[in-house]
Scaffold this motif. Structure first.
Motif: not given
Length: 428
Positions: A199-207, A347-349, A356-358, A413-419
């Motif tokens: 998070p918050h690194m250049p690739l993330y910032q671009l998105i 953490v996602t992985t 880390a979160t990736v 990795h953990l699953c990400l889930l959103a409603k």
């Protein structure tokens, strides 16, 4: 309409076995594929997401186990294996009683004509329309939903490749959104996957911000996976990030052939010789020498009395590709990346080399329409409303469960889930 989205890197068995040193903390039984597959399918069945984006899906396991089980659960699926000799890929699935498929695009990031894009990652862009039930009648209604799923390159030192792969993904999404906007329809976006960037690194910032000033930054800094500042020979990024032959601008949009400066994209013929196109050679008519009128040239009206208009000539690609890359998609992350109750990082992985979160779910957030849009006959808001998400865990919590994978979580990795909530009456 409320619907749920799950993104999950399920850890391909071939990759696990090729990197056993990362899982030396695990009990052997939790590394067995059949054992992991059963837990995985139970987890998917428990959460029952309406849209499911999977990464590291091994092709033979998809064909023989995952696809049959998912279709039996009521999902329609699209699968794209990584190119080359890779055995895994991405799968995007959706409940056939919730959405109808409008289109699907399977993307390959490997481009043999582009030296930069020599890696075999892939992506899927799926366009869906919600199904609405009124008594015994079923109809497709409401804003379109563009669901994109990808797994970017892992290599922490090749941020230039990651950005080029992301640009291909964003350009395809942008093309889908613009094509339907031209037809008067709004299209919400969900972008899922393993981006191999923290998070918050250049690739993330671009998105999340829509732009990135990249000039001179070290390539490793793009993802922030590892601090490689101690290396004296770090590759740095300079414009243009990718060649014009890719056909994608610094706005992460497709460009037409006429917009590409062909002086940077000669055709490679058999035998390794370069051949320039006819259109490129015609441009030589307007070089500086050709604009000098010979003193003894006879003036012929309509033939030799005209001076070429140099102002209409397009800038060279290097000049047009500036130090900033942008995109026009409005995207936010579902997760905040910090656990609210303890201020620890999500953490996602996690494996022996750390956590880390990736992995991310990005989405088009709900926005109130401007006064100009309201004056045009549109009212209310566009976008998706975040209703809630499944909490992630900290690295300490996962190590207390013997790390990943374990008897509860079948992947590293953990699953990400959103409603999310989609307004079926939102303006088109």
């Amino acid at each position: 309409m409320d619907f749920t989205v799950m993104s999950y890197n399920i850890l391909a068995q071939d990759l696990l076995e090729d990197n056993m040193e990362l899982y030396r903390h695990c009990r052997l039984e939790v590394l067995d594929w059949d054992y992991r597959c059963n837990i995985l399918l139970e987890e998917i069945c428990r959460w029952a997401p309406d849209i499911l984006c999977l990464q590291e899906v091994q092709e033979n396991h998809y064909d023989t186990q995952l696809y049959p089980a998912l279709t039996q659960m009521g999902y329609n699926c699209a699968y794209k294996k990584r190119t080359g000799n890779k055995t895994d890929g991405c799968a995007t699935c959706y409940r056939s009683n919730c959405f109808s498929e409008v289109s699907v695009t399977l993307l390959e990031f490997f481009r043999p004509e582009t030296e930069l894009l020599d890696r075999h990652n892939v992506g899927i862009v799926l366009l869906l329309r919600p199904l609405v039930y009124q008594g015994s009648k079923v109809s497709a209604k409401g804003s379109l939903l563009c669901v994109a799923n990808t797994h970017l390159l892992f290599n922490p030192s090749r941020g230039d490749v990651k950005l080029a792969q992301l640009a291909i993904m964003l350009a395809e999404i942008d093309s889908v959104v613009k094509s339907w906007k031209a037809k008067g329809e709004h299209c919400n976006v969900i972008l899922c996957g393993d981006f191999n960037s923290v998070p918050h690194m250049p690739l993330y910032q671009l998105i999340t911000t829509g732009e990135l000033y990249f000039q001179g930054i070290p390539a490793w800094m793009v993802s922030g996976q590892k601090n490689l500042s101690h290396k004296t020979d770090c590759h740095r990024l300079f414009a243009p990030l990718w060649p014009s032959s890719l056909g994608i601008s610094d706005n992460c949009q497709y460009v037409t052939a006429s917009e590409v400066d062909e002086s940077h994209s000669p055709i490679v013929c058999p035998g390794g010789k370069l051949q320039y196109s006819h259109n490129f050679l015609l441009k030589l008519r307007f070089c500086s020498v050709s604009c000098v009128r010979p003193s003894d040239l006879q003036v012929i009206p309509g033939v030799t009395d005209n001076t070429p208009d140099m102002s209409s000539r397009k800038q060279p690609y290097v000049q047009r590709f500036g130090p900033i890359i942008r995109h026009q998609l409005d995207l936010e992350s579902i997760y905040n990346h910090t656990l609210l109750d303890c201020n620890h990082s999500e953490v996602t992985t996690l494996h022996c080399e750390g956590g880390a979160t990736v992995d991310y779910i990005f989405y088009s957030p709900e926005r109130t329409l401007s006064s100009d849009q309201a004056a045009g006959g549109k009212f209310g808001s566009e976008g998706l409303k975040l209703v809630g998400c499944l909490s992630l865990l900290s690295g300490d919590a996962l190590w207390s469960m013997e790390g990943l994978p374990n008897h509860t979580f079948p992947s590293d990795h953990l699953c990400l889930l959103a409603k999310l909530r989609l307004d079926l009456n939102a303006p088109s």
